[in-house]
Write a protein that holds these residues in place. Sequence first.
Motif, PDB file in Angstrom:
ATOM      1  N   VAL A   1       0.864  -1.182   0.000  1.00 53.57           N
ATOM      2  CA  VAL A   1       0.000   0.000   0.000  1.00 53.57           C
ATOM      3  C   VAL A   1       0.894   1.223   0.000  1.00 53.57           C
ATOM      4  O   VAL A   1       1.870   1.293   0.752  1.00 53.57           O
ATOM      5  CB  VAL A   1      -0.929   0.014   1.237  1.00 53.57           C
ATOM      6  CG1 VAL A   1      -1.752   1.300   1.283  1.00 53.57           C
ATOM      7  CG2 VAL A   1      -1.843  -1.209   1.240  1.00 53.57           C
ATOM      8  N   GLY A   2       0.560   2.198  -0.839  1.00 52.28           N
ATOM      9  CA  GLY A   2       1.333   3.430  -0.905  1.00 52.28           C
ATOM     10  C   GLY A   2       0.435   4.633  -1.032  1.00 52.28           C
ATOM     11  O   GLY A   2      -0.555   4.596  -1.765  1.00 52.28           O
ATOM     12  N   GLY A   3       0.769   5.684  -0.298  1.00 52.68           N
ATOM     13  CA  GLY A   3       0.061   6.939  -0.469  1.00 52.68           C
ATOM     14  C   GLY A   3      -0.448   7.587   0.799  1.00 52.68           C
ATOM     15  O   GLY A   3      -0.844   8.746   0.777  1.00 52.68           O
ATOM     16  N   SER A   4      -0.457   6.884   1.922  1.00 51.30           N
ATOM     17  CA  SER A   4      -0.887   7.538   3.160  1.00 51.30           C
ATOM     18  C   SER A   4       0.274   8.409   3.669  1.00 51.30           C
ATOM     19  O   SER A   4       1.387   8.297   3.172  1.00 51.30           O
ATOM     20  CB  SER A   4      -1.288   6.487   4.201  1.00 51.30           C
ATOM     21  OG  SER A   4      -0.152   5.866   4.740  1.00 51.30           O
ATOM     22  N   PRO A   5       0.028   9.227   4.679  1.00 50.85           N
ATOM     23  CA  PRO A   5       1.103  10.104   5.150  1.00 50.85           C
ATOM     24  C   PRO A   5       2.159   9.434   6.038  1.00 50.85           C
ATOM     25  O   PRO A   5       2.928  10.121   6.698  1.00 50.85           O
ATOM     26  CB  PRO A   5       0.357  11.205   5.914  1.00 50.85           C
ATOM     27  CG  PRO A   5      -0.972  10.663   6.219  1.00 50.85           C
ATOM     28  CD  PRO A   5      -1.268   9.594   5.239  1.00 50.85           C
ATOM     29  N   GLY A   6       2.243   8.110   6.030  1.00 50.76           N
ATOM     30  CA  GLY A   6       3.282   7.427   6.796  1.00 50.76           C
ATOM     31  C   GLY A   6       3.240   5.936   6.551  1.00 50.76           C
ATOM     32  O   GLY A   6       2.167   5.358   6.334  1.00 50.76           O
ATOM     33  N   GLY A   7       4.419   5.303   6.594  1.00 54.08           N
ATOM     34  CA  GLY A   7       4.496   3.869   6.361  1.00 54.08           C
ATOM     35  C   GLY A   7       3.694   3.062   7.360  1.00 54.08           C
ATOM     36  O   GLY A   7       3.110   2.029   7.012  1.00 54.08           O
ATOM     37  N   HIS A   8       3.622   3.513   8.608  1.00 55.39           N
ATOM     38  CA  HIS A   8       2.835   2.795   9.614  1.00 55.39           C
ATOM     39  C   HIS A   8       1.349   2.805   9.265  1.00 55.39           C
ATOM     40  O   HIS A   8       0.628   1.853   9.558  1.00 55.39           O
ATOM     41  CB  HIS A   8       3.084   3.380  11.013  1.00 55.39           C
ATOM     42  CG  HIS A   8       2.595   4.783  11.185  1.00 55.39           C
ATOM     43  ND1 HIS A   8       3.179   5.865  10.557  1.00 55.39           N
ATOM     44  CD2 HIS A   8       1.557   5.268  11.905  1.00 55.39           C
ATOM     45  CE1 HIS A   8       2.519   6.974  10.885  1.00 55.39           C
ATOM     46  NE2 HIS A   8       1.537   6.636  11.702  1.00 55.39           N
ATOM     47  N   LEU A   9       0.888   3.861   8.613  1.00 52.98           N
ATOM     48  CA  LEU A   9      -0.506   3.934   8.182  1.00 52.98           C
ATOM     49  C   LEU A   9      -0.738   3.031   6.969  1.00 52.98           C
ATOM     50  O   LEU A   9      -1.775   2.368   6.874  1.00 52.98           O
ATOM     51  CB  LEU A   9      -0.890   5.379   7.876  1.00 52.98           C
ATOM     52  CG  LEU A   9      -0.765   6.327   9.074  1.00 52.98           C
ATOM     53  CD1 LEU A   9      -0.920   7.769   8.631  1.00 52.98           C
ATOM     54  CD2 LEU A   9      -1.773   5.964  10.151  1.00 52.98           C
ATOM     55  N   ASP A  10       0.227   2.992   6.054  1.00 55.55           N
ATOM     56  CA  ASP A  10       0.145   2.047   4.931  1.00 55.55           C
ATOM     57  C   ASP A  10       0.113   0.614   5.465  1.00 55.55           C
ATOM     58  O   ASP A  10      -0.630  -0.231   4.949  1.00 55.55           O
ATOM     59  CB  ASP A  10       1.338   2.220   3.982  1.00 55.55           C
ATOM     60  CG  ASP A  10       1.256   3.479   3.123  1.00 55.55           C
ATOM     61  OD1 ASP A  10       0.146   3.999   2.913  1.00 55.55           O
ATOM     62  OD2 ASP A  10       2.318   3.918   2.651  1.00 55.55           O
ATOM     63  N   ASP A  11       0.904   0.328   6.515  1.00 53.03           N
ATOM     64  CA  ASP A  11       0.888  -0.996   7.144  1.00 53.03           C
ATOM     65  C   ASP A  11      -0.518  -1.353   7.622  1.00 53.03           C
ATOM     66  O   ASP A  11      -0.993  -2.474   7.412  1.00 53.03           O
ATOM     67  CB  ASP A  11       1.822  -1.043   8.356  1.00 53.03           C
ATOM     68  CG  ASP A  11       3.286  -1.263   8.014  1.00 53.03           C
ATOM     69  OD1 ASP A  11       3.602  -1.660   6.872  1.00 53.03           O
ATOM     70  OD2 ASP A  11       4.122  -1.050   8.924  1.00 53.03           O
ATOM     71  N   GLN A  12      -1.176  -0.415   8.276  1.00 50.30           N
ATOM     72  CA  GLN A  12      -2.507  -0.675   8.821  1.00 50.30           C
ATOM     73  C   GLN A  12      -3.505  -1.010   7.712  1.00 50.30           C
ATOM     74  O   GLN A  12      -4.351  -1.896   7.870  1.00 50.30           O
ATOM     75  CB  GLN A  12      -2.982   0.517   9.647  1.00 50.30           C
ATOM     76  CG  GLN A  12      -2.175   0.719  10.913  1.00 50.30           C
ATOM     77  CD  GLN A  12      -2.467   2.038  11.605  1.00 50.30           C
ATOM     78  OE1 GLN A  12      -3.371   2.783  11.220  1.00 50.30           O
ATOM     79  NE2 GLN A  12      -1.685   2.352  12.631  1.00 50.30           N
ATOM     80  N   CYS A  13      -3.393  -0.311   6.593  1.00 50.90           N
ATOM     81  CA  CYS A  13      -4.308  -0.581   5.475  1.00 50.90           C
ATOM     82  C   CYS A  13      -3.983  -1.915   4.811  1.00 50.90           C
ATOM     83  O   CYS A  13      -4.889  -2.656   4.413  1.00 50.90           O
ATOM     84  CB  CYS A  13      -4.261   0.567   4.478  1.00 50.90           C
ATOM     85  SG  CYS A  13      -4.870   2.129   5.193  1.00 50.90           S
ATOM     86  N   ALA A  14      -2.692  -2.252   4.712  1.00 49.48           N
ATOM     87  CA  ALA A  14      -2.296  -3.562   4.174  1.00 49.48           C
ATOM     88  C   ALA A  14      -2.821  -4.675   5.067  1.00 49.48           C
ATOM     89  O   ALA A  14      -3.330  -5.693   4.578  1.00 49.48           O
ATOM     90  CB  ALA A  14      -0.775  -3.641   4.038  1.00 49.48           C
ATOM     91  N   GLU A  15      -2.722  -4.485   6.379  1.00 54.66           N
ATOM     92  CA  GLU A  15      -3.254  -5.470   7.322  1.00 54.66           C
ATOM     93  C   GLU A  15      -4.750  -5.665   7.125  1.00 54.66           C
ATOM     94  O   GLU A  15      -5.252  -6.791   7.193  1.00 54.66           O
ATOM     95  CB  GLU A  15      -2.970  -5.038   8.762  1.00 54.66           C
ATOM     96  CG  GLU A  15      -1.524  -5.176   9.167  1.00 54.66           C
ATOM     97  CD  GLU A  15      -1.220  -4.560  10.531  1.00 54.66           C
ATOM     98  OE1 GLU A  15      -2.114  -3.920  11.134  1.00 54.66           O
ATOM     99  OE2 GLU A  15      -0.079  -4.721  10.984  1.00 54.66           O
ATOM    100  N   ALA A  16      -5.468  -4.577   6.871  1.00 50.95           N
ATOM    101  CA  ALA A  16      -6.910  -4.676   6.631  1.00 50.95           C
ATOM    102  C   ALA A  16      -7.198  -5.485   5.366  1.00 50.95           C
ATOM    103  O   ALA A  16      -8.162  -6.256   5.320  1.00 50.95           O
ATOM    104  CB  ALA A  16      -7.528  -3.279   6.525  1.00 50.95           C
ATOM    105  N   GLY A  17      -6.354  -5.316   4.347  1.00 47.52           N
ATOM    106  CA  GLY A  17      -6.522  -6.096   3.116  1.00 47.52           C
ATOM    107  C   GLY A  17      -6.338  -7.580   3.363  1.00 47.52           C
ATOM    108  O   GLY A  17      -7.117  -8.417   2.879  1.00 47.52           O
ATOM    109  N   ILE A  18      -5.311  -7.926   4.134  1.00 48.91           N
ATOM    110  CA  ILE A  18      -5.061  -9.341   4.446  1.00 48.91           C
ATOM    111  C   ILE A  18      -6.173  -9.892   5.336  1.00 48.91           C
ATOM    112  O   ILE A  18      -6.639 -11.018   5.136  1.00 48.91           O
ATOM    113  CB  ILE A  18      -3.674  -9.519   5.094  1.00 48.91           C
ATOM    114  CG1 ILE A  18      -2.563  -9.157   4.094  1.00 48.91           C
ATOM    115  CG2 ILE A  18      -3.496 -10.954   5.588  1.00 48.91           C
ATOM    116  CD1 ILE A  18      -1.179  -9.083   4.700  1.00 48.91           C
TER     117      ILE A  18
END
Length: 161
Positions: A136-153
Amino acid sequence: MRRLFLSASLALAPVPGLAQGVVTERNISAGLAAEAAAAAVEACAGRGFRVSAAVVDRSGVLKALLRADGAGPHTVYSAQAKAYTAVSMRANTSQILETVRTNPGAARLVDIQGFLIVGGGMPIRVGDEVVGAIGVGGSPGGHLDDQCAEAGIARIRERLG
């Protein structure tokens, strides 16, 4: 002539210790990949972030990509590169980033073509086996991209087995 024959014989000889024949590997399906990408984009949209999400198979080949309306064009590349990095290393890109920061021997990982070592990439596993990865790319921080990737999984987890 004798050297040529010997070289050809060695090149055609089986390598001891390596299995021969057909290899069976499990991969994430296109349907689950698309669903995971959509769930990741939805999770970020719910927080006000316009992102792209990419899912790759176990070999790093793109299976699904979704770019939210209004997401920057760079997010497409970053999402795919994060997924590729996660599947290649079989680790979360946030963990890889920490390793690069703390281990001088890992500092050159950032130089590998196609790698993007920032938060937002996660392997998708069935047990201990990596069957793909999401980025996931585009949120204002890698930790936030992590959270969205986790939601996808999380959206597809029960159907991975």
